[in-house]
Design a protein around this motif. Structure first.
Motif, PDB file in Angstrom:
ATOM      1  N   VAL A  17     -97.299 -81.237 -29.070  1.00 26.79           N
ATOM      2  CA  VAL A  17     -98.277 -82.322 -29.161  1.00 26.79           C
ATOM      3  C   VAL A  17     -99.478 -82.073 -28.252  1.00 26.79           C
ATOM      4  O   VAL A  17    -100.556 -82.616 -28.499  1.00 26.79           O
ATOM      5  CB  VAL A  17     -97.661 -83.726 -28.906  1.00 26.79           C
ATOM      6  CG1 VAL A  17     -96.615 -84.051 -29.948  1.00 26.79           C
ATOM      7  CG2 VAL A  17     -97.130 -83.872 -27.522  1.00 26.79           C
ATOM      8  N   LEU A  18     -99.310 -81.247 -27.236  1.00 23.23           N
ATOM      9  CA  LEU A  18    -100.426 -80.913 -26.349  1.00 23.23           C
ATOM     10  C   LEU A  18    -101.270 -79.761 -26.883  1.00 23.23           C
ATOM     11  O   LEU A  18    -102.327 -79.453 -26.329  1.00 23.23           O
ATOM     12  CB  LEU A  18     -99.911 -80.579 -24.949  1.00 23.23           C
ATOM     13  CG  LEU A  18     -99.387 -81.781 -24.181  1.00 23.23           C
ATOM     14  CD1 LEU A  18     -98.629 -81.344 -22.935  1.00 23.23           C
ATOM     15  CD2 LEU A  18    -100.521 -82.731 -23.823  1.00 23.23           C
ATOM     16  N   GLU A  19    -100.835 -79.148 -27.956  1.00 21.63           N
ATOM     17  CA  GLU A  19    -101.564 -78.020 -28.530  1.00 21.63           C
ATOM     18  C   GLU A  19    -102.966 -78.425 -28.984  1.00 21.63           C
ATOM     19  O   GLU A  19    -103.904 -77.634 -28.916  1.00 21.63           O
ATOM     20  CB  GLU A  19    -100.769 -77.460 -29.713  1.00 21.63           C
ATOM     21  CG  GLU A  19    -101.334 -76.223 -30.322  1.00 21.63           C
ATOM     22  CD  GLU A  19    -100.443 -75.668 -31.403  1.00 21.63           C
ATOM     23  OE1 GLU A  19    -100.476 -74.443 -31.584  1.00 21.63           O
ATOM     24  OE2 GLU A  19     -99.714 -76.442 -32.057  1.00 21.63           O
ATOM     25  N   GLN A  20    -103.129 -79.637 -29.434  1.00 19.86           N
ATOM     26  CA  GLN A  20    -104.425 -80.107 -29.934  1.00 19.86           C
ATOM     27  C   GLN A  20    -105.401 -80.444 -28.816  1.00 19.86           C
ATOM     28  O   GLN A  20    -106.588 -80.587 -29.069  1.00 19.86           O
ATOM     29  CB  GLN A  20    -104.225 -81.345 -30.813  1.00 19.86           C
ATOM     30  CG  GLN A  20    -103.340 -81.104 -32.009  1.00 19.86           C
ATOM     31  CD  GLN A  20    -103.879 -80.010 -32.925  1.00 19.86           C
ATOM     32  OE1 GLN A  20    -105.051 -80.016 -33.275  1.00 19.86           O
ATOM     33  NE2 GLN A  20    -103.039 -79.071 -33.279  1.00 19.86           N
ATOM     34  N   GLY A  21    -104.898 -80.616 -27.601  1.00 21.13           N
ATOM     35  CA  GLY A  21    -105.769 -80.941 -26.484  1.00 21.13           C
ATOM     36  C   GLY A  21    -105.050 -81.810 -25.475  1.00 21.13           C
ATOM     37  O   GLY A  21    -103.917 -82.236 -25.692  1.00 21.13           O
ATOM     38  N   PRO A  22    -105.700 -82.101 -24.344  1.00 22.03           N
ATOM     39  CA  PRO A  22    -105.066 -82.845 -23.263  1.00 22.03           C
ATOM     40  C   PRO A  22    -104.717 -84.278 -23.673  1.00 22.03           C
ATOM     41  O   PRO A  22    -105.450 -84.909 -24.439  1.00 22.03           O
ATOM     42  CB  PRO A  22    -106.113 -82.867 -22.152  1.00 22.03           C
ATOM     43  CG  PRO A  22    -107.253 -82.047 -22.606  1.00 22.03           C
ATOM     44  CD  PRO A  22    -107.072 -81.714 -24.038  1.00 22.03           C
ATOM     45  N   LEU A  23    -103.589 -84.744 -23.158  1.00 24.41           N
ATOM     46  CA  LEU A  23    -103.130 -86.120 -23.378  1.00 24.41           C
ATOM     47  C   LEU A  23    -102.485 -86.639 -22.110  1.00 24.41           C
ATOM     48  O   LEU A  23    -101.914 -85.870 -21.341  1.00 24.41           O
ATOM     49  CB  LEU A  23    -102.096 -86.186 -24.501  1.00 24.41           C
ATOM     50  CG  LEU A  23    -102.533 -85.843 -25.920  1.00 24.41           C
ATOM     51  CD1 LEU A  23    -101.329 -85.757 -26.841  1.00 24.41           C
ATOM     52  CD2 LEU A  23    -103.531 -86.862 -26.429  1.00 24.41           C
ATOM     53  N   HIS A  24    -102.514 -87.948 -21.929  1.00 24.54           N
ATOM     54  CA  HIS A  24    -101.777 -88.575 -20.831  1.00 24.54           C
ATOM     55  C   HIS A  24    -100.380 -88.932 -21.334  1.00 24.54           C
ATOM     56  O   HIS A  24    -100.096 -88.851 -22.538  1.00 24.54           O
ATOM     57  CB  HIS A  24    -102.529 -89.790 -20.286  1.00 24.54           C
ATOM     58  CG  HIS A  24    -102.779 -90.852 -21.298  1.00 24.54           C
ATOM     59  ND1 HIS A  24    -101.868 -91.844 -21.584  1.00 24.54           N
ATOM     60  CD2 HIS A  24    -103.849 -91.068 -22.105  1.00 24.54           C
ATOM     61  CE1 HIS A  24    -102.352 -92.625 -22.524  1.00 24.54           C
ATOM     62  NE2 HIS A  24    -103.563 -92.170 -22.853  1.00 24.54           N
ATOM     63  N   GLY A  25     -99.511 -89.300 -20.414  1.00 23.64           N
ATOM     64  CA  GLY A  25     -98.106 -89.510 -20.727  1.00 23.64           C
ATOM     65  C   GLY A  25     -97.824 -90.432 -21.887  1.00 23.64           C
ATOM     66  O   GLY A  25     -97.069 -90.096 -22.806  1.00 23.64           O
ATOM     67  N   TYR A  26     -98.412 -91.630 -21.881  1.00 22.25           N
ATOM     68  CA  TYR A  26     -98.150 -92.576 -22.967  1.00 22.25           C
ATOM     69  C   TYR A  26     -98.649 -92.023 -24.298  1.00 22.25           C
ATOM     70  O   TYR A  26     -98.009 -92.200 -25.336  1.00 22.25           O
ATOM     71  CB  TYR A  26     -98.793 -93.934 -22.675  1.00 22.25           C
ATOM     72  CG  TYR A  26     -98.508 -94.950 -23.750  1.00 22.25           C
ATOM     73  CD1 TYR A  26     -97.234 -95.506 -23.885  1.00 22.25           C
ATOM     74  CD2 TYR A  26     -99.483 -95.320 -24.663  1.00 22.25           C
ATOM     75  CE1 TYR A  26     -96.957 -96.420 -24.888  1.00 22.25           C
ATOM     76  CE2 TYR A  26     -99.214 -96.232 -25.670  1.00 22.25           C
ATOM     77  CZ  TYR A  26     -97.951 -96.777 -25.776  1.00 22.25           C
ATOM     78  OH  TYR A  26     -97.668 -97.679 -26.775  1.00 22.25           O
TER      79      TYR A  26
END
Length: 113
Positions: A17-26
């Motif tokens: 899910v992080l492959e597309q770009g940065p995300l926060h935990g939620y």
């Protein structure tokens, strides 16, 4: 789905899910839930230790982001993380093919390599 069924695959799910770009935990939890059609419902107590481990291994980096008055940590794949994700996908395909060969009646037997 029971949490123990995800065990062993959590790192790959998080990196995917992080492959597309940065995300926060939620947002990571939400992305996994959406991409699984609601079947996978991860808890914060499950993902944060895994995210911290992946960061220690150099597969992710993180940075703090401010949104209004709130701060949140965003995670991003490193180049090593992208390579690890590719390896995870190959291992997953091999695993599912082998299990499918056993569980599917009449499936062609696989030869060990």
């Amino acid at each position: 789905m029971r949490a123990d069924r995800v065990r062993g695959h959590l790192d790959g799910l998080l990196m995917a899910v992080l492959e597309q770009g940065p995300l926060h935990g939620y947002a990571i939890i939400t992305a996994v839930q959406q991409r699984s059609g609601g079947v996978l419902d991860l808890r914060t107590g499950t993902i944060y230790p895994a995210l911290n481990k992946l960061e220690r291994l150099g597969l992710l980096t993180s940075s703090w982001e401010s949104v209004g008055e709130r701060r949140r940590r965003c995670y991003q794949l490193t180049d090593a993380g992208r390579r690890s994700l590719a390896e995870e996908r190959t291992a997953w395909r091999e695993f599912t093919t082998a299990i499918g060969s056993v569980l599917t009646p009449g499936a062609e037997p696989r030869s060990a390599t």
